[in-house]
Structures are given as C-alpha cells and as structure tokens.
Design an enzyme around this catalytic site. Structure first.
Site, mmCIF file in Angstrom:
data_model
loop_
_atom_site.group_PDB
_atom_site.id
_atom_site.type_symbol
_atom_site.label_atom_id
_atom_site.label_comp_id
_atom_site.label_asym_id
_atom_site.label_seq_id
_atom_site.Cartn_x
_atom_site.Cartn_y
_atom_site.Cartn_z
ATOM 1 C CG PHE A 156 -1.845 1.172 1.252
ATOM 2 C CD1 PHE A 156 -2.781 1.350 0.254
ATOM 3 C CD2 PHE A 156 -1.749 2.131 2.254
ATOM 4 C CE1 PHE A 156 -3.603 2.480 0.247
ATOM 5 C CE2 PHE A 156 -2.566 3.260 2.254
ATOM 6 C CZ PHE A 156 -3.498 3.428 1.245
ATOM 7 C CG ASP A 157 -0.636 5.360 -0.141
ATOM 8 O OD1 ASP A 157 -1.014 4.666 0.818
ATOM 9 O OD2 ASP A 157 -1.137 6.467 -0.414
ATOM 10 C CG HIS A 161 -1.068 10.397 -3.113
ATOM 11 N ND1 HIS A 161 0.158 9.822 -2.869
ATOM 12 C CD2 HIS A 161 -1.910 9.867 -2.204
ATOM 13 C CE1 HIS A 161 0.042 8.976 -1.857
ATOM 14 N NE2 HIS A 161 -1.196 8.979 -1.431
ATOM 15 C CG ASP A 188 -0.987 -3.907 5.235
ATOM 16 O OD1 ASP A 188 -1.864 -3.648 6.076
ATOM 17 O OD2 ASP A 188 -0.602 -3.081 4.384
HETATM 18 N N1 F0G Z 1 -2.229 -0.880 4.789
HETATM 19 C C1 F0G Z 1 -3.305 -0.871 3.977
HETATM 20 C C2 F0G Z 1 -3.606 -2.062 3.129
HETATM 21 C C3 F0G Z 1 -4.122 0.251 3.928
HETATM 22 O O1 F0G Z 1 -5.172 0.263 3.117
HETATM 23 C C4 F0G Z 1 -3.794 1.371 4.742
HETATM 24 C C5 F0G Z 1 -4.604 2.581 4.715
HETATM 25 C C6 F0G Z 1 -2.680 1.293 5.578
HETATM 26 C C7 F0G Z 1 -1.924 0.148 5.577
HETATM 27 C C8 F0G Z 1 -2.279 2.439 6.480
HETATM 28 O O2 F0G Z 1 -3.157 2.555 7.517
HETATM 29 O O3 F0G Z 1 -4.238 4.799 7.206
HETATM 30 O O4 F0G Z 1 -4.361 3.582 9.382
HETATM 31 O O5 F0G Z 1 -2.229 4.585 8.633
HETATM 32 N N2 F0G Z 1 -5.432 2.834 3.802
HETATM 33 C C9 F0G Z 1 -6.327 3.977 3.699
HETATM 34 C C10 F0G Z 1 -7.029 3.944 2.379
HETATM 35 C C11 F0G Z 1 -5.713 5.279 4.030
HETATM 36 O O6 F0G Z 1 -7.675 4.948 2.043
HETATM 37 O O7 F0G Z 1 -6.987 2.925 1.689
HETATM 38 P P1 F0G Z 1 -3.513 3.974 8.217
#
Ligand code: F0G
Length: 465
Positions: free
Chosen positions: A126-127, A450, A216
């Site tokens: 993830f980003d 972004h 994750d």
């Molecule tokens: N891993 C995954 C797969 C995620 O989708 C996210 C966050 C994170 C880690 C990080 O977690 O935001 O609690 O610090 N995803 C959100 C999204 C921001 O919009 O998909 P975080």
C-alpha cells in the site's frame, strides 16, 4: 417459504448526520481553491465521500457502549487487556502492540527491520507501506500475479503473490530480506483477495528460505469472506475459522483498525519474535506512547476490541461484499470500464480505458476524479500515476502500473439510494467523457506526493459546463 433476493442492511439507523448538498458552482469554487487536489477540498463541500473506507465507518451501539467503559489509566489500563485479548484470540500472536493507526506500525516495524540494502517483497505494498519501507532506505518489491496487474482480466484472487517469482527473489536476495508482506485484501491492486491456497504456498516458500511472513491485514475479514465464497473447498468453513488460519500462517501482522474493525482511529502490530517485539516496543515508547496504550485512548482500545469480533458476523460480511458488488454490477451494465471483478471495500474505475484520449502521463485518473466531484459532489481517490508514478528528471511523468479511480465505500454509512445516485453520476460523466482532458502536477512533495500536490489543467477548462 419466502426466500428474498434482496440482501438488506443488517442494521437500522439510530443517529443521522446531514448530507452536505453544495451546488455545482460551490464545487467549482472548491476545486479551484484546492488546486484540483481533492484531499484539499473540505468535507462540507462533498455530498458522497468515497475517498476512503478508512476511519469513516459507522460504529455500532456495542462499540459506543464499550467506549464508556474506557479506562484512561496511563499504564496497565483494563481497556488494554480487553484489546489484547481480542487481538490474541484473532491472531494467536504472542506480542501485541497498540498503535494509533496502520502507518505507525509500518514506521516502527520498518525502522527496526528495514534499512539501506534491505528488500521487502509483497504482493503489493500500500502507498504508506511502500513509503515507510523506502523511507528506511530499503527497497519495496511488488510481486503480485500477472492477472493482478491487468484491470480487465477476470481472476477470483487477483491479490495473490506470484510464489515462483517470490521463490526466485529469495533465492537471489535472501540475506537482504527481513520479511515478506501479504496485504489482505490487496488495496492498491483493486481490493482483490488473496486465496488461502496462495497464503499456504507463500508460507511454504518463506519456510524454505527461513524468512518471516507478515500480513498487512487492514481488511482481513473481507478477505476471509471472499475465500469462503470463491475458493473451492472453503465454503463449509466460517469466516472466523478462515481468518484464524490466515493469521496462523503468518509470523506477524499489522492492522489499520480504521477499516475492518469499524474504528475511527486505531491499529496494532502483532508478532511472535521476542527480540523484534522488544525493539518495536522501544520505538513505540519513543513515537507513540507507553505499550499499554500506544497512541490511543482507552476508549479507542475498547472500540477496537468490539469491532474485531463484530466484523466476522457473516450477515454483515454478506451485506458488505454484496453492496460493493451491487455498485460494480450497475456500472458494468452501463459499459463503464472497471477493474474486474468487484473489490471488497471499493469499486475501481479503469481511468485509462475510461479516457483513452488522455495518456497516462496526463493523469487520466485525476481527470475522472475531478469530473465526478464537479458533476456529482462525489469524492473518490486516484490510485495511479499521481499516487505511484514519479516525475522524471526531464519533467515528464513515469506512469504507475495502472490508472484507477477508487470509489471506496465506508462501512455501514451509505444506503442503496446513495449508491444509485453515485451510479447515475458516473454514468453522466462517462457519457460526456470526450469533453475531459488531462492535468499536470505543478507542485509536489518528495514522498506521498498525492496528498498535497497541486494540479493545473492542460489547455482546457475543467470547470466549464
Ligand atoms: N495498509 C493498507 C492495506 C491500507 O489500506 C492502509 C490505509 C494502511 C496500511 C495504512 O493505515 O491509514 O491507518 O495509517 N489505507 C487507507 C485507504 C488510508 O484509504 O486505503 P492507516
């Protein structure tokens, strides 16, 4: 016997929040002020907010009640032990460390195990995961199966990692790899699930090379439901049993509990290795807080503990996955290009196919998300060249693997008529797609650009009627 086809929301509404209804002129002004970055638009200027399913869930009456029990003691609060028991029961992990959200766990973990020269293979990072791996000096390597890189191909488990590629990578680079990551579901690859078979095969590869496997697991319950629904031989098991097996196949995991635990904030890191856990706890004290609260209030720990159990309710999961598929099927029937099949938490528009006249360097996902906001007041998020590409030395954009626009669906928040409205707005924008053109990035940050970058339209007026 009455056997209904309609899968209803398995809850009723107790508290309501008014929906903002800005006019098109209000939205045009908001876009200009935000320099076309939807992260800079105020929520009060958004009618249906599908930017993320993270932290945006409606909590249940049980979660709100539990919050009243929150013990706000600095050390050893009752709430910590209730939280720990819930995470232990789910994951079976030995060390359980609360954090304020997912990326805090990533920062701590990769500060401890990452660093220059290291490499972290995953299905897809993830980003924030990629950014934290890279920030530590390590390399983030995505090894999702070929089908997972192509929006138009059908495959029940497009989140699977290519285990042969992983095996080859570990053969060549074993000494550089502190751990392997599997993201469930695979958010950046379209909210696509990973099969239990693929998790077992990944475990076997990791065992052969003596490398730990981490999940994750922000959307572990949605992943477990897809396994139950789609994987031969899994239909007779409960989502809970499947989730237990997913975690038992791993040596550690981290979760943003803002997703599948319905929390507005929170997360945890859980792992079996004593010495890595000790180092992570030291980092935790430095950056988050004492190990029995880790950046959260006692009440947040309570909501997390309840949410983790609630999410495995199969009536909820059936409704959740069905309601995402409902939007997907509606848009597919209209001919809108979509990433196939429907994801768990979101529907992803394939912006390259949506706007074939806008090349990836001109950010077609950005254009689609601006148009959806301007015309329908719908906020989505670009997952493509803006998020994962980069500006080359010659100023041109190096495109991401895909250019997607994610319509993420907050849990238990919007109704079917809200979703019908969304489909109508997407249809309107799709019918007028020839009028929309590209953007350029006029200002950007070095990491996670972004969130804060500014855009300029390329010789067209996006706000024209
Ligand atoms: N891993 C995954 C797969 C995620 O989708 C996210 C966050 C994170 C880690 C990080 O977690 O935001 O609690 O610090 N995803 C959100 C999204 C921001 O919009 O998909 P975080």
């Amino acid at each position: 016997m009455f056997e209904p086809h309609t899968i209803i929301e398995p809850f009723r509404v107790k508290v309501v929040e008014p929906l903002p209804l800005p006019t098109r002129a209000d939205r045009a002004r908001a876009l200009e002020a935000a320099r076309y970055n939807l992260f800079s638009v105020r929520a009060e200027d958004v009618t249906i907010d599908l930017m993320t399913d993270s932290g945006t869930s409606a909590m249940s009456q049980e979660q709100w009640s539990a919050m009243m029990r929150g013990d706000e003691s600095y050390a050893g609060a009752r709430s910590f032990f209730r939280f720990r028991e819930a995470v232990e029961e789910l994951t079976g992990m030995k060390h359980i460390i609360p954090v304020h959200q997912g990326r805090a766990a990533e920062k701590i973990l990769f500060t401890v195990v990452g660093g220059a020269g290291k490499a972290v293979p995953a299905n897809t990072h993830f980003d924030t995961t990629r950014a934290n791996v890279e920030h530590s000096g390590a390399e983030a390597v995505d090894l999702v199966i070929e089908e997972g890189r192509r929006p138009e191909t059908e495959h029940p488990f497009k989140g699977n990692i290519d285990t042969e590629a992983l095996d080859a990578f570990l053969t060549a680079h074993r000494e550089r790899v502190p751990l392997v990551v599997i993201t469930v579901t695979n958010n950046s690859g379209g909210g696509q699930p990973v099969s239990i078979d693929n998790l077992r095969a990944t475990r076997a590869v990791c065992d052969r090379h003596g490398v730990p496997l981490f999940l994750d697991c922000a959307r572990f319950a949605e992943n477990a439901w897809f396994i139950k629904m789609r994987e031969p031989g899994q239909e007779g098991r409960s989502a809970r049993e499947i989730a237990h097996e997913m975690f038992r196949l791993a040596d550690g995991c981290w979760m943003s509990s803002k997703k599948d635990a319905f929390c507005n904030i929170g997360g945890f890191l859980a792992l079996n290795d004593d010495s890595i856990a000790a180092e992570c706890r030291n980092m935790l004290i430095l950056t988050e807080g004492f190990p029995t609260y880790g950046g959260l209030a006692g009440r947040d720990l309570e909501a997390l503990a309840v949410g983790l159990r609630e999410v495995l309710d199969e009536h909820y999961l059936e409704y959740r996955i069905r309601s995402t598929a409902y939007v997907w099927e509606h848009l597919d029937a209209l001919g809108v290009p979509l990433l196939r099949p429907a994801g768990g938490h979101a529907v992803y528009l394939d912006a390259r196919a949506f706007l074939p006249h806008v090349p990836p360097e001109e950010l077609p996902g950005q254009t689609v998300s601006v148009a959806l906001y301007l015309e329908g007041g719908i906020r989505s998020v670009e997952i493509g060249t803006v998020m994962f590409g980069r500006t080359r030395a010659d100023g041109r954009q190096e495109p991401g693997v895909m250019d997607l626009v994610r319509l993420a669906i907050p849990r238990r928040v919007y109704t079917q008529s809200h979703m019908d409205y969304v489909c109508e707005a997407v249809e309107y924008v799709y019918q007028r797609r020839q009028r929309y053109h590209g953007f350029r990035i006029s200002e950007e940050a070095r990491e996670l650009r972004h969130f804060t970058c500014s855009f300029e339209p390329l010789d067209w007026d996006p706000l024209a009627g």
